[in-house]
Design a protein around this motif. Structure first.
Motif, PDB file in Angstrom:
ATOM      1  N   ALA A  48       0.647 -35.548  97.085  1.00 41.25           N
ATOM      2  CA  ALA A  48       1.033 -36.884  96.636  1.00 41.25           C
ATOM      3  C   ALA A  48       1.289 -36.938  95.138  1.00 41.25           C
ATOM      4  O   ALA A  48       1.534 -38.017  94.582  1.00 41.25           O
ATOM      5  CB  ALA A  48      -0.052 -37.880  97.020  1.00 41.25           C
ATOM      6  N   GLY A  49       1.229 -35.769  94.475  1.00 44.63           N
ATOM      7  CA  GLY A  49       1.484 -35.714  93.040  1.00 44.63           C
ATOM      8  C   GLY A  49       0.268 -35.982  92.187  1.00 44.63           C
ATOM      9  O   GLY A  49       0.390 -36.178  90.975  1.00 44.63           O
ATOM     10  N   GLY A  50      -0.914 -35.961  92.796  1.00 49.93           N
ATOM     11  CA  GLY A  50      -2.144 -36.235  92.048  1.00 49.93           C
ATOM     12  C   GLY A  50      -2.704 -35.001  91.360  1.00 49.93           C
ATOM     13  O   GLY A  50      -2.091 -33.925  91.356  1.00 49.93           O
ATOM     14  N   GLU A  51      -3.871 -35.163  90.784  1.00 48.76           N
ATOM     15  CA  GLU A  51      -4.541 -34.089  90.046  1.00 48.76           C
ATOM     16  C   GLU A  51      -4.880 -32.915  90.961  1.00 48.76           C
ATOM     17  O   GLU A  51      -5.318 -33.102  92.101  1.00 48.76           O
ATOM     18  CB  GLU A  51      -5.826 -34.632  89.421  1.00 48.76           C
ATOM     19  N   VAL A  52      -4.676 -31.699  90.454  1.00 52.82           N
ATOM     20  CA  VAL A  52      -5.081 -30.503  91.174  1.00 52.82           C
ATOM     21  C   VAL A  52      -6.573 -30.290  90.944  1.00 52.82           C
ATOM     22  O   VAL A  52      -7.026 -30.216  89.798  1.00 52.82           O
ATOM     23  CB  VAL A  52      -4.296 -29.271  90.691  1.00 52.82           C
ATOM     24  N   LEU A  53      -7.328 -30.233  92.016  1.00 54.22           N
ATOM     25  CA  LEU A  53      -8.772 -30.060  91.918  1.00 54.22           C
ATOM     26  C   LEU A  53      -9.134 -28.582  92.050  1.00 54.22           C
ATOM     27  O   LEU A  53      -8.470 -27.822  92.767  1.00 54.22           O
ATOM     28  CB  LEU A  53      -9.479 -30.857  92.992  1.00 54.22           C
ATOM     29  N   TYR A  54     -10.213 -28.193  91.359  1.00 53.58           N
ATOM     30  CA  TYR A  54     -10.633 -26.793  91.343  1.00 53.58           C
ATOM     31  C   TYR A  54     -12.078 -26.640  91.788  1.00 53.58           C
ATOM     32  O   TYR A  54     -12.922 -27.507  91.550  1.00 53.58           O
ATOM     33  CB  TYR A  54     -10.482 -26.215  89.931  1.00 53.58           C
ATOM     34  N   ALA A  55     -12.347 -25.520  92.418  1.00 53.14           N
ATOM     35  CA  ALA A  55     -13.703 -25.095  92.736  1.00 53.14           C
ATOM     36  C   ALA A  55     -14.115 -24.008  91.749  1.00 53.14           C
ATOM     37  O   ALA A  55     -13.262 -23.318  91.180  1.00 53.14           O
ATOM     38  CB  ALA A  55     -13.772 -24.555  94.161  1.00 53.14           C
ATOM     39  N   ASN A  56     -15.437 -23.866  91.570  1.00 50.94           N
ATOM     40  CA  ASN A  56     -15.993 -22.809  90.702  1.00 50.94           C
ATOM     41  C   ASN A  56     -15.644 -22.986  89.230  1.00 50.94           C
ATOM     42  O   ASN A  56     -15.745 -22.025  88.466  1.00 50.94           O
ATOM     43  CB  ASN A  56     -15.534 -21.420  91.153  1.00 50.94           C
ATOM     44  N   ASP A  57     -15.237 -24.161  88.817  1.00 52.30           N
ATOM     45  CA  ASP A  57     -14.878 -24.394  87.417  1.00 52.30           C
ATOM     46  C   ASP A  57     -16.133 -24.816  86.663  1.00 52.30           C
ATOM     47  O   ASP A  57     -16.315 -25.979  86.304  1.00 52.30           O
ATOM     48  CB  ASP A  57     -13.799 -25.476  87.329  1.00 52.30           C
TER      49      ASP A  57
END
Length: 351
Positions: free
Chosen positions: A220-229
């Motif tokens: 949907a063009g939203g924020e890319v979420l990360y794991a292990n950050d």
């Protein structure tokens, strides 16, 4: 999706660890940004040399290093080895060390940063999908097979940690690889799915839901979420439940830190990671196989599982490096020497 439970869940699942910055090795001290002991500092005639290269794979620029043997003559023919780096690692760390040491034994060796990671192209950054990592290995074979001096009929494969699991998968179908070896093999899909040593079996569906929501948000063009950050203090590292994690933070965050190395990966990658297993269809691998692991590694169970599943080859050996843990096989000189001796014997016989 950013609540404390999510962060705790993925902290427990970490494996390729880039932690606290204090005391980190300075990659700027080496002209090729190599961070391992005994690394090449300059190319000299008659010695092992390093050649940074870039090639295109599926529209992405891939950054790689090719190591050539002493007295390399491009008009001659040499056996070659493709080296796949650990999860979150880069070509300047353990994969570079083993590539350089293989070149010292007379092989041409290549190691490349995974697509979407390190100095290679691809966005969003730090996508970590098994299909990409397997394709990276095929791509290294594509490139090195036509490199001056390489005999494409004598091509070997070495996968380290997560790169080991992906190498097992790549070699199932890519018969250009005449011999396959793994070091401290790590089955990324099994751990992302079940947790390290099956410590997260009760949260599989919850994590799949979170990954699905993350993908929907990206689409949907939203924020890319990360794991292990995450970054941890020394006190927090000391309290981690597994030795691999504790020593991993030391290696990736301090003693062998590199600015391109990162443990984080896109949360949506779990949609692919959690359905992957390096053991699936492993009977298709019919090449000679050598699996190396530390006798004291808490990750040894993954090497044992894969070795048992590799029923398609009768030429296989599981070799334990006495006294070594998982991370210690990356850099401790006495353990690296033992591993290289076995690899030399293995490739010398099979290539």
């Amino acid at each position: 999706m950013k609540d404390k439970a999510l962060k705790a869940s993925f902290l427990a699942a970490m494996i390729s660890l880039a932690g606290a910055d204090a005391g980190a090795a300075d990659s700027r001290e080496n002209p090729f940004t190599l961070v391992y002991g005994g690394a090449i500092t300059r190319n000299e005639v008659g010695k092992v040399n390093i050649h940074p290269v870039t090639y295109t794979l599926n529209g992405l620029n891939i950054a790689a290093n090719v190591y050539t043997p002493a007295h390399y003559d491009p008009t001659k023919k040499y056996p070659a080895v493709v080296v796949a780096h650990p999860n979150g690692g880069v070509k300047e760390q353990v994969a570079g060390l083993y590539s350089q040491r293989l070149a010292e034994q007379g092989y041409i060796a290549i190691t490349a940063d995974a697509a979407y990671q390190g100095a290679s192209g691809g966005t969003p950054r730090n996508v970590d999908k098994p299909a990409n990592r397997v394709e990276d290995i095929h791509g290294m074979a594509d490139f090195i097979a036509s490199y001056p001096g390489v005999d494409p009929q004598r091509l070997g494969l070495l996968g380290i940690c997560g790169g080991g699991g992906y190498s097992l998968k790549a070699a199932q179908t890519d018969k250009r690889f005449k011999a396959v070896a793994t070091l401290s093999m790590f089955n990324s899909g099994e751990v992302r799915r079940n947790g390290y040593m099956d410590s997260q079996l009760d949260s599989i569906q919850q994590r799949l839901k979170q990954a699905s929501e993350a993908r929907a948000q990206e689409a949907a063009g939203g924020e890319v979420l990360y794991a292990n950050d995450v970054k941890l203090t020394d006190e927090q590292i000391a309290k981690l439940p597994f030795e691999l994690y504790r020593q991993g933070f030391e290696y990736y965050g301090k003693t062998h830190a590199h600015p391109n190395s990162s443990s984080k990966f896109t949360l949506s990658s779990l949609l692919d990671l959690m359905s992957f297993d390096a053991r699936d269809q492993l009977e298709l691998l019919n090449q000679p196989l050598l699996m190396l692991a530390g006798s004291k590694a808490d990750s040894l169970y993954m090497t044992n599982q894969a070795f048992a599943k590799a029923t398609g080859t009768q030429d296989k050996e599981l070799f334990l490096i006495d006294g070594a843990t998982h991370i210690e096989t990356y850099w401790v000189p006495e353990y690296v020497d033992v591993a290289l001796q076995k690899l030399s014997e293995f490739y010398g016989r099979t290539l």
